[in-house]
Structure formats: structure tokens, C-alpha cells
Write a protein that holds these residues in place. Structure first.
Motif, PDB file in Angstrom:
ATOM      1  N   ALA A 215      38.625  43.079  31.385  1.00 44.11           N
ATOM      2  CA  ALA A 215      39.266  43.914  32.395  1.00 44.11           C
ATOM      3  C   ALA A 215      38.785  43.547  33.785  1.00 44.11           C
ATOM      4  N   SER A 216      39.571  43.932  34.774  1.00 42.30           N
ATOM      5  CA  SER A 216      39.146  43.753  36.156  1.00 42.30           C
ATOM      6  C   SER A 216      37.939  44.635  36.441  1.00 42.30           C
ATOM      7  N   HIS A 217      37.083  44.169  37.343  1.00 38.95           N
ATOM      8  CA  HIS A 217      35.872  44.898  37.730  1.00 38.95           C
ATOM      9  C   HIS A 217      35.362  44.276  39.015  1.00 38.95           C
ATOM     10  N   PRO A 218      34.783  45.072  39.919  1.00 42.40           N
ATOM     11  CA  PRO A 218      34.278  44.500  41.167  1.00 42.40           C
ATOM     12  C   PRO A 218      33.301  43.347  40.968  1.00 42.40           C
ATOM     13  N   SER A 219      32.504  43.397  39.911  1.00 38.31           N
ATOM     14  CA  SER A 219      31.544  42.313  39.696  1.00 38.31           C
ATOM     15  C   SER A 219      32.226  41.015  39.282  1.00 38.31           C
ATOM     16  N   LEU A 220      33.494  41.110  38.866  1.00 31.66           N
ATOM     17  CA  LEU A 220      34.239  39.928  38.429  1.00 31.66           C
ATOM     18  C   LEU A 220      35.305  39.513  39.432  1.00 31.66           C
ATOM     19  N   GLY A 249      29.297  37.973  36.072  1.00 34.60           N
ATOM     20  CA  GLY A 249      29.397  39.090  37.005  1.00 34.60           C
ATOM     21  C   GLY A 249      28.478  38.935  38.207  1.00 34.60           C
ATOM     22  N   ASN A 250      28.885  39.552  39.321  1.00 34.56           N
ATOM     23  CA  ASN A 250      28.078  39.478  40.546  1.00 34.56           C
ATOM     24  C   ASN A 250      28.522  40.590  41.492  1.00 34.56           C
ATOM     25  N   GLN A 251      27.705  41.649  41.565  1.00 33.49           N
ATOM     26  CA  GLN A 251      27.972  42.750  42.492  1.00 33.49           C
ATOM     27  C   GLN A 251      26.664  43.445  42.823  1.00 33.49           C
TER      28      GLN A 251
END
Length: 440
Positions: A215-220, A249-251
Motif C-alpha cells: 500500500a501507499s505510505h509516506p515512508s514509501l 521505507g524512509n520517513q
């Protein structure tokens, strides 16, 4: 089975059988994120506590309530045989609630009803099978894997076990097997309804994962992710999203172990818990191999399967590393695959004290451990959750292997720990403390 364990398992079975909510293996993200930290509202007790422990109910903090996994606050007190009982129950319930599409093999493992698979069957064997009443559903050659995969439909009536015996009698020497199912090795599949897929094209250094979709996610948001479905249209899941976030991931304080790498995602579920079949996994492997990744992560487990074994061997012959989780059904459970295949890098998990997880499975061989508890991973859409399971240790090893560039370099990074951890703990500093990201 001891009386306390019998009571524990019977209580669990009764609770799961009593209501449609617990029978639902694929709750929407609005209800629960299952094995990655959510809660499913139910009435009354859900799990009977181990001997000397109070029952675990819907009000107990931290309880995970899906058939995909067991994670309760006092999981360390569960003995291996109780974990084995729960495994049997989980698989039995999966088949029971999907009778039209699932059956069992001789060991109780879920298989696709009315389907058998064959590896490199020649035309004579296929003709003999047809003469015996077996129709060909699919017959395909994978140039990437160098194998022929034939899916037969079985004659009506009878069990999967009888059908396999019949096929082998009709075509002696055929490499035939059930079309087994493979399930997430920790954490619920939990489709993320209403959440978009993570997008982007994959270029540069590549890691592949075979799982549910991401799913979409800010870390992705900045990650290069390419997704393809092998059980219908890709459907984002909690499990796939968590695994992907641990990779790329990176956030803020959350940092995946292979930031900057491109990610190939092969979805073998399509949002259906009764999917994840051997032929879907093999088709997924064929696709990711065509993209030439350095490493393939498989945080799924299931029984030995002739088709999957041939495909994994083909992947390894092409010089692509395969990293797989050993599962979470305890050391008394049968060895799980693909982790147990020769050449596959088998991964277990450790907690924040560097102790091997008590629920970790016992594979035919064990290579490395990585953080598999007391860490955070992304939830579909936004936010983070505390996760536990060998599913979440495997991507950390896959990430470090891709970054290190060789197995020898990876082994040189391994650190000592406690319990059965193979050559040591990899990516120990990759654990993201759940408190740093407000994980639920």
C-alpha cells in the motif's frame, strides 16, 4: 495432548467458530490490521490463557486476532506443542471456511481444490493424464526458469489425495504434486481496503519480494516500487506493506534497511487469503527473475512442493539469492519451505534482547537471524505498528545482503546472540524502536 493445552486449543477453536467476525480471514483495514497491531472487535473471550494465565479477551492489550498468526503478550509461555496445535487449527479453519476452493493434502496442509501441478511433464505424460480424466487448465513454459509447468484439473469426486495417486498411476514417473498454499510467516494478510498501491518504476539496484501487494505510505513515497499481480489485480495488504517498509521505507526516524534500492513486488494473493498457491509463487518467481534482482525476499511459508522446489533451484542457478523466513509455528512444527530448500538463506528472528523468538520455526537449516520483535513497520496508508515474526526479520537480511553484495560480507557482519540464530544476528541496528515513530 495435555489437559491445559487441550482446553487452550478448544477455547480458541470455539471462539473462532462462534462468530462470523472471527471466521473472516480477510477483515477490512477498517476493522483490523490483524498481525501487524490492529484489533478485531469481538464479544467474549478470544483465546484461553496458557496454564496459570488468565484468559486473553477482546479487552486484553496487544492481542492479535487473526488466523494468520498468534501474538499475545505472554507468547513466551506457550510450549512448542501448543504452538503446533494452533498451527493445525489455523490451517484447518482456513480450509473449513474456503471449502469450495481448498482441500487438504495427507499432512493437513491447504491445497487448491481440484488442481494438481506437474513439473516438466512431457507430451506423452500429459496425454496419459488426459486419457485418465485429468484436464489441462494451464500449460506454460518459463524461459526465465527453464521449466514447464502444467496445472491439471482433477476428475470430479474424491479427495486431492486420491487424485494425486490417480495421476501418478496414469502417468508413471510424472513429477506431480498438490497445488499447495503458502501463507505469510507472521502478521495478517489483511487487505487494505480503500488504500492505493505504492507506485513508481523500479530501476537501479533491485530487491524483489513475493508477498501481498504494498500500500501507499509516506515512508514509501520516494521509493521506486514496481508491482504485478499473480492472483488477480494487486491488492495492498498489511503484511506486504510492513515488509516493504522494512526494505526501502524512509520517513523521519523510520529508515528501511535498503533505502535507495528499487523494489519489485509480486502479489500472489490478490487480497484473497485462500490464494498464495504454488503455481502463483512460481509465476511470480519467473517474473521477478526476468527483472534481474540481486535478492528475492519470501516471507511466506508452506510445505515442500515439487514445483516450487524446481523453481527455487532454477532461481539459484541464475545466481539470484533467495532469502526466506522460517515461520512462527514453533520448533515442533514441520520444517517450512522455501526456507528449508538447499541454497535458500533461512532467517529467524530475535527480540530486543538478542534472544531467538520462541515461536520461530525449525527449518532444515538456519543461516541468520535479524530483529523480528520489538520493532516498527508501516501500516497501509499512514502510521506504524509494532510487529513480531520471522516475516519481518527476513527482509532485513535480504536488504543487508543486497547492500553488502555477497554472502561472505554478510556473514562477516553477523553478531552473537542467544538461542538458535544460525551464523549470527544481521542488521541488529536496523530495529526501529516503536516509540520513535508512535507505533500502535
Amino acid at each position: 495432548m495435555s489437559k491445559p493445552r487441550l482446553l487452550f486449543t478448544a477455547t480458541l477453536f470455539a471462539a473462532l467458530s462462534a462468530g462470523s467476525a472471527m471466521a473472516q480471514l480477510l477483515p477490512s483495514v477498517g476493522q483490523t490490521l490483524g498481525g501487524i497491531g490492529g484489533r478485531l472487535p469481538v464479544l467474549g473471550p478470544v483465546l484461553g490463557g496458557p496454564q496459570g494465565q488468565p484468559p486473553v479477551t477482546s479487552a486484553t492489550p496487544g492481542v492479535i486476532r487473526t488466523l494468520d498468526t498468534l501474538s499475545i503478550p505472554n507468547v513466551a509461555s506457550l510450549d512448542p506443542m501448543t504452538l503446533l496445535d494452533i498451527r493445525r487449527l489455523r490451517l484447518s479453519e482456513l480450509v473449513r471456511h474456503n471449502r469450495q476452493t481448498l482441500d487438504r493434502d495427507g499432512e493437513g496442509n491447504p491445497v487448491r481444490r481440484g488442481e494438481l501441478v506437474a513439473v516438466d511433464a512431457d507430451d506423452g505424460a500429459i496425454a496419459a493424464a488426459r486419457a485418465a480424466g485429468f484436464a489441462v487448465l494451464r500449460d506454460a513454459r518459463s524461459g526465465e526458469l527453464g521449466l514447464r509447468m502444467t496445472i491439471f484439473s482433477t476428475p470430479r469426486g474424491g479427495s486431492a489425495r486420491d487424485a494425486l495417486k490417480g495421476l501418478r498411476r496414469a502417468a508413471p514417473g510424472i513429477e506431480a504434486d498438490y497445488n499447495h498454499l503458502f501463507e505469510p510467516a507472521g502478521g495478517a494478510l489483511a487487505p487494505a481496503a480503500g488504500v492505493a498501491l505504492a507506485g513508481g518504476s523500479a530501476d537501479g539496484a533491485r530487491i524483489a519480494m513475493i508477498d501481498g501487494a504494498v500500500a501507499s505510505h509516506p515512508s514509501l513515497a520516494a521509493a521506486q516500487i514496481e508491482q504485478k499481480g499473480f492472483a488477480g489485480i494487486p491488492a495492498p495488504t498489511g503484511h506486504g506493506t510492513a515488509v516493504a517498509s522494512l526494505l526501502v521505507g524512509n520517513q523521519g526516524a523510520f529508515r528501511g534497511a535498503a533505502r535507495g534500492a528499487s523494489l519489485l513486488v509480486a502479489d500472489v494473493y490478490g487480497g484473497d487469503r485462500a490464494a498464495g498457491s504454488a503455481d502463483a509463487v512460481v509465476r511470480a518467481l519467473s517474473w521477478v527473475v526476468s527483472k534481474r534482482p540481486q535478492v528475492i525476499n519470501i516471507s511466506l511459508v508452506g510445505p515442500d512442493n515439487r514445483l516450487l522446489a524446481a523453481a527455487i533451484a532454477a532461481v539459484r542457478r541464475r545466481g539470484i539469492a533467495v532469502v526466506a523466513a522460517v515461520g512462527n509455528d514453533g520448533p515442533a512444527a514441520p520444517p517450512q519451505y522455501p526456507a528449508s530448500y538447499p541454497g535458500v538463506i533461512a532467517v529467524t528472528g530475535v527480540d530486543a534482547g538478542d534472544r531467538a523468538l520462541v515461536e520461530a520455526g525449525k527449518a532444515m537449516h538456519l543461516d541468520f537471524a535479524a530483529p523480528g520483535a520489538d520493532l516498527a513497520a508501516a501500516l497501509p496508508g499512514h502510521g506504524y505498528a509494532k510487529v513480531r515474526g520471522t516475516s519481518f526479520a527476513a527482509p532485513l537480511v535480504a536488504a543487508r545482503l543486497a547492500m553488502a553484495g555477497s554472502l561472505d560480507r554478510l556473514a562477516s557482519e553477523a553478531l552473537p546472540g542467544k538461542g538458535r540464530i544460525g551464523r549470527g544476528i544481521v542488521c541488529r541496528t536496523c530495529r526501529i524502536d516503536p516509540r520513535l515513530v508512535g507505533a500502535k
